[in-house]
Every structure is written in C-alpha cells, then in structure tokens.
Design an enzyme around this catalytic site. Structure first.
Site, mmCIF file in Angstrom:
data_model
loop_
_atom_site.group_PDB
_atom_site.id
_atom_site.type_symbol
_atom_site.label_atom_id
_atom_site.label_comp_id
_atom_site.label_asym_id
_atom_site.label_seq_id
_atom_site.Cartn_x
_atom_site.Cartn_y
_atom_site.Cartn_z
ATOM 1 N N ASP A 99 -121.524 31.589 -9.482
ATOM 2 C CA ASP A 99 -120.733 30.760 -8.569
ATOM 3 C C ASP A 99 -119.967 29.673 -9.312
ATOM 4 O O ASP A 99 -120.198 29.414 -10.487
ATOM 5 C CB ASP A 99 -121.637 30.151 -7.485
ATOM 6 C CG ASP A 99 -122.977 29.654 -8.029
ATOM 7 O OD1 ASP A 99 -123.070 29.416 -9.245
ATOM 8 O OD2 ASP A 99 -123.922 29.505 -7.241
ATOM 9 N N ASN A 122 -133.451 24.914 0.206
ATOM 10 C CA ASN A 122 -133.223 25.518 1.530
ATOM 11 C C ASN A 122 -133.249 27.050 1.495
ATOM 12 O O ASN A 122 -132.902 27.702 2.465
ATOM 13 C CB ASN A 122 -131.890 25.031 2.115
ATOM 14 C CG ASN A 122 -130.688 25.483 1.284
ATOM 15 O OD1 ASN A 122 -130.845 26.152 0.266
ATOM 16 N ND2 ASN A 122 -129.497 25.113 1.718
ATOM 17 N N HIS A 168 -131.427 28.998 -0.540
ATOM 18 C CA HIS A 168 -130.188 29.689 -0.940
ATOM 19 C C HIS A 168 -130.351 30.346 -2.313
ATOM 20 O O HIS A 168 -131.133 29.893 -3.145
ATOM 21 C CB HIS A 168 -128.964 28.766 -0.876
ATOM 22 C CG HIS A 168 -128.824 27.736 -1.948
ATOM 23 N ND1 HIS A 168 -128.131 26.563 -1.769
ATOM 24 C CD2 HIS A 168 -129.263 27.673 -3.236
ATOM 25 C CE1 HIS A 168 -128.141 25.857 -2.872
ATOM 26 N NE2 HIS A 168 -128.835 26.502 -3.794
ATOM 27 N N GLU A 179 -125.813 30.140 1.503
ATOM 28 C CA GLU A 179 -126.592 29.160 2.247
ATOM 29 C C GLU A 179 -127.299 29.828 3.426
ATOM 30 O O GLU A 179 -126.953 30.957 3.801
ATOM 31 C CB GLU A 179 -125.643 28.060 2.770
ATOM 32 C CG GLU A 179 -124.909 27.306 1.670
ATOM 33 C CD GLU A 179 -125.779 26.271 0.961
ATOM 34 O OE1 GLU A 179 -126.993 26.492 0.808
ATOM 35 O OE2 GLU A 179 -125.229 25.234 0.550
HETATM 36 C C1 F6R Z 1 -126.345 27.837 -9.387
HETATM 37 C C2 F6R Z 1 -126.918 28.491 -8.220
HETATM 38 C C3 F6R Z 1 -127.802 27.746 -7.271
HETATM 39 C C4 F6R Z 1 -128.990 27.127 -7.987
HETATM 40 C C5 F6R Z 1 -129.912 26.416 -6.991
HETATM 41 C C6 F6R Z 1 -131.031 25.703 -7.705
HETATM 42 O O1 F6R Z 1 -125.531 28.743 -10.117
HETATM 43 O O2 F6R Z 1 -126.647 29.619 -8.023
HETATM 44 O O3 F6R Z 1 -128.246 28.631 -6.287
HETATM 45 O O4 F6R Z 1 -129.700 28.128 -8.662
HETATM 46 O O5 F6R Z 1 -129.184 25.519 -6.237
HETATM 47 O O6 F6R Z 1 -130.500 24.655 -8.459
HETATM 48 P P1 F6R Z 1 -131.393 23.868 -9.509
HETATM 49 O O7 F6R Z 1 -131.769 24.833 -10.568
HETATM 50 O O8 F6R Z 1 -130.501 22.774 -10.033
HETATM 51 O O9 F6R Z 1 -132.577 23.354 -8.754
#
Ligand code: F6R
Length: 257
Positions: free
Chosen positions: A67, A136, A138, A143
C-alpha cells in the site's frame, strides 16, 4: 495456518526472517510481497544483516508493496516509498526496476490499480506476502467492512487508523485520508502469507483473525481460508488466543490449525 508464538519481538523477527530466507534460497527470483509499519522493521533489519554478513543475495528478487498513501510523493518522509528505501532497499542489492509500490501520486488511480494487478500477474504472482495487522483487524489498508474479494484500489482510512498512524506525523490533520492498497483478494492469491504481530495492542485483532468468525469486519480473518499461512506472534500479541495452548511458553511453540 501455522501459529508460531515467540517470546519477544526480536525472536518473532528472526523466525520470520528464517522463513523468508529459506524461500529466497530455494527460489532466488522470489516474488516477495512487503509491508510497512513498525512490525516488519525487525525482519528487515535481520534480512539486511544477513545480506551484509552472509551475502544473502537479492539481485533477482522482485517485490510488491501492499500500500501507499494517496497524495504523498516518494520523497515525503512518511510515504511508504521512503520507508522502504530507508529501512530495506538501500541496504540490500535489489535492482531498482524489481521494486514495485503503489504510486500515491498517480493521476488515474483506477488505471494505476489495474496496472499494479497486471504487474503482479506478469511477475507470476506473489510467492510470499509479509503482512502486519491493524488493531482494528485490517490487513494492508483493507479496513473493517472491506469486501473479501477486493483487488487493488483506493480506500478511505478509518478514523481509528488515522489516529493510530498519527504517531508518525506532526499532526493528525497531516495524515492522508486515502490510500491505494492491494485488495483482500489480491493478498489471498499469494502462495504463502506471513502475518506478524507484536504487542498487547494487537492481541484482540489477532484473536479475531485467528479464532474469530470469518467476516469483513475483521478483514484479517480471511487468512483462515488461505492454504499456507504462517502467523508469527510475540507473547503479548498471542496472549488472547484460546486456552488450547499449554501453560508454558517455549522458545518456539507451534500450533497447527
Ligand atoms: C502497512 C500495512 C498495514 C500495517 C498495519 C500494522 O503496509 O499494510 O496494514 O501492517 O497497520 O502497522 P504497524 O506494524 O505499524 O503496527
């Protein structure tokens, strides 16, 4: 699904690196899906260490990131392009042309998303996709409420995700509201998934993803349908999994599901 519980973040990261390196040694032109965020930093550090100390070769590896924020240029220090360059790519011998990230500055976003999907197909599909998970539930920026068959597209970030990610920006008002993200269906097409989570803040999401009902309200729960998924957790992230675990923690405890 294979759930691997490790004592701490470093052990989780090393275990993840073992899997990536094993796949890389078996297939030097591995198509590797990558994530940003705090979670995979230890994995990336370990891969860099193995490149520097042991000559681990990335010259034929092809990468696709999950992403990117819409509206941030690759030079912005919170763009995922920047993150990947600083935390992995500039330290290893991967050719620039083998690196793919969604283009947050694309004018024709839908056209770009179709192109990204076709590049993944042209590369032969993703062999191993690294994933983090949001508190959450995701995965990537899919989301809660995302459709489980979705492909690469633009998504609106939830308030919750914007608040969580505000820690990297000076002000929550600077957090982009939109992102281009691989879809849940795109992720599920990967031959193997490697989902990492650490810290107590991920415990509820991990429980919902691994043991909860399959639902778009927790997009990560789709991994229950994947044929080959590794979930590697530290002690805190795994602490809400069901009582079917033995009371003692070993350095590497595997639960085959
Ligand atoms: C980032 C991504 C997000 C993160 C998630 C956890 O490329 O795809 O889904 O993996 O938000 O983020 P962290 O690792 O910062 O807790």
């Amino acid at each position: 699904m294979l759930v691997i519980l490790k004592d701490n973040y470093d052990a989780m990261s090393r275990e993840a690196a073992l899997i990536v390196v094993d796949r890389l040694r078996k297939k030097p032109n591995l198509v590797l899906g990558l994530a940003t965020g705090s979670t995979p930093l230890g994995l990336y550090r370990e891969l860099i260490r193995m490149h520097v100390d042991e000559g681990l070769d990335f010259s034929k590896v092809v990468t696709f990131n999950l992403d990117e924020y819409v509206g941030l240029s690759p030079r912005h220090d919170q763009s995922y392009q920047y993150f990947m360059r600083e935390n992995l790519f500039k330290h290893i011998n991967i050719p620039q042309q083998n690196i793919h990230l969604p283009d947050g500055m694309a004018q024709d976003i839908d056209g770009f998303c179709d192109w990204y999907e076709s590049e993944i197909s042209k590369a032969g599909g993703i062999d191993l996709q690294v994933l983090g998970i949001g508190p959450n539930g995701h995965i990537a920026f899919n989301e809660p409420g995302s459709s489980l068959g979705s492909r690469t597209r633009i998504k609106t970030l939830t308030e919750n995700t914007m608040r969580t990610n505000a820690r990297f920006f000076k002000d929550i008002l600077e957090v982009p509201k939109y992102a281009i993200t691989m879809g849940v269906g795109t992720i599920m097409d990967s031959r193997e998934l490697l989902l990492l989570a650490n810290g107590a803040g991920k415990a509820d999401a991990i429980r919902a993803a691994v043991e909860g009902p399959l639902t778009g309200q927790c997009p990560a729960s789709i991994i229950q349908l994947h044929r080959k998924t590794f979930v590697i957790l530290d002690r805190e992230a795994g602490c809400k999994l069901s009582g079917s675990y033995p009371g003692t923690w070993r350095s590497s405890f595997l639960l085959d599901r």
